[in-house]
Design an enzyme around this catalytic site. Structure first.
Site, PDB file in Angstrom:
ATOM      1  N   CYS A 136       0.819  -1.226   0.000  1.00 45.74           N
ATOM      2  CA  CYS A 136       0.000   0.000   0.000  1.00 45.74           C
ATOM      3  C   CYS A 136       0.851   1.274   0.000  1.00 45.74           C
ATOM      4  O   CYS A 136       0.566   2.228  -0.742  1.00 45.74           O
ATOM      5  CB  CYS A 136      -0.942  -0.015   1.198  1.00 45.74           C
ATOM      6  N   HIS A 249      -2.836   6.224   4.654  1.00 45.92           N
ATOM      7  CA  HIS A 249      -1.408   6.384   4.931  1.00 45.92           C
ATOM      8  C   HIS A 249      -0.958   7.758   4.439  1.00 45.92           C
ATOM      9  O   HIS A 249      -1.416   8.242   3.400  1.00 45.92           O
ATOM     10  CB  HIS A 249      -0.581   5.343   4.168  1.00 45.92           C
TER      11      HIS A 249
END
Ligand code: A2P
Length: 341
Positions: A136, A249
């Site tokens: 990710c 994130h």
């Protein structure tokens, strides 16, 4: 050997790990993007067999993932952990299905394409039954790096990540909630999914430590970036940190170029890049933040400025919902590329 099986216009899609954080998001993304499928199978462990998940307004009964799960399946989206992916690879491909795998099991295997559709779409065409979805943190960084690499060759990247709890799965997200409540109530906090308390803390430790003192998550950001960007010579230094954020994130990224680059061109390249939204109005306190971007699809870039420590370089702040672009959305985009044109 090249994959010769023709993909039907309306494939049958299986989601392995359908009860998990990423699997649930895969079902949501398939539904939201109106993926042209003729059937959906929700697979998870025996613990979840008989549970129900919602898809297009209907209940889908979760089945136990077994070797026999892939009869009649054309595309299998996997997000149940690396060992599960390894265990079922043969069952998937010998059933004639293409596995799009969100785990780290096959990412660096030669012959397995590691694909971010905005960056290296053509790599997907050479698959031999398995296509890997990158880590990710890597995905959102390369989506922002690719338009910069087109301006001038990138020489070096230094990145620090601020990674959400959900990157470690649904149970980790639940743990952040529970620990926060326990901490506020003065109750003892017992870490389970993370090495330390995650509530009101930052943990510079994601995945296992390697011999050189880095973590495997940091290593993934280096080698996966090199593979996706076809730049085995690109040097990347990463520090990966888990923070008490539920979803999305964030990354502080410093990019050094091998040639002079104009800051205005950097902004223009990012603003025009597929999958990127520039959000950079510091006079109005506007920049990307996890709390405002949950459930979004783009990679958001802000705080774009010159890096004064090098001759030609920029710094930027990159935020994306890692359950979507960092996992489920990227996997479904890959699946869309497999559909007959
Ligand atoms: P289950 O819910 O039955 O445990 P997360 O990443 O959020 O932790 O989710 C992991 C997903 O992978 C869940 O859907 C989980 O199912 C599934 N899973 C974990 N281990 C296995 C296994 N051995 N076989 C099949 N599915 C598994």
């Amino acid at each position: 050997m090249a994959w010769t099986k023709q993909m039907p216009a309306r494939p049958v899609v299986a989601v392995a790990g359908a009860t998990g954080a990423v699997g649930a998001e895969m079902l949501a993304v398939l539904e939201q993007r109106d993926f042209p499928l003729s059937g959906i199978r929700a697979l998870a462990s025996a613990r979840s067999a008989g549970k129900r998940v919602r898809f297009r307004g209907e209940d889908v009964v979760v089945e136990e993932l077994t070797e026999g799960s892939f009869d009649g399946v054309d595309i299998a989206l996997f997000s149940a952990g690396a060992s599960v992916s390894k265990q079922y690879r043969e069952a998937v491909t010998s059933a004639g299905a293409v596995m799009i795998d969100n785990s780290s099991a096959f990412r660096m295997e030669p012959g397995v394409p590691l694909v971010v559709p905005e960056v290296n779409p053509d790599d997907a065409l050479s698959h031999q039954g398995v296509i890997a979805n990158p880590n990710c943190s890597t995905i959102q960084m390369v989506v922002a790096l690719a338009p910069l690499e087109r301006l001038a060759p990138i020489k070096r990247v230094v990145v620090a990540t601020y990674q959400a709890a959900s990157g470690a799965g649904q149970a980790a997200m639940d743990e952040l909630y529970a620990q926060t409540a326990d901490f506020l109530a003065g109750r003892p906090v017992e870490p389970k999914r993370f090495a330390h308390r995650i509530a009101f803390n930052c943990i510079p430790h994601i995945d296992v430590f390697l011999e050189d003192g880095s973590t495997k998550e940091e290593w993934k950001m280096v080698v996966e970036t090199q593979k996706i960007m076809h730049r085995p010579d690109l040097v990347v230094a990463a520090t990966c940190v888990r923070v008490p954020v539920l979803r999305c994130h964030s990354e502080a990224v410093a990019v050094e170029f091998g040639a002079p680059v104009d800051l205005a061109d950097v902004r223009e390249a990012l603003a025009g890049a597929p999958g990127v939204t520039v959000l950079d109005e510091v006079a109005k306190n506007r920049y990307p933040m996890p709390a405002m971007l949950e459930g979004t699809d783009d990679v958001y870039v802000g705080r774009i400025r010159r890096d004064p420590s090098v001759e030609s370089g920029i710094q930027m702040w990159v935020v994306a919902d890692q359950l979507r672009k960092g996992a489920a959305l990227n996997a479904v985009q890959i699946a869309e590329m497999l559909l007959p044109r």
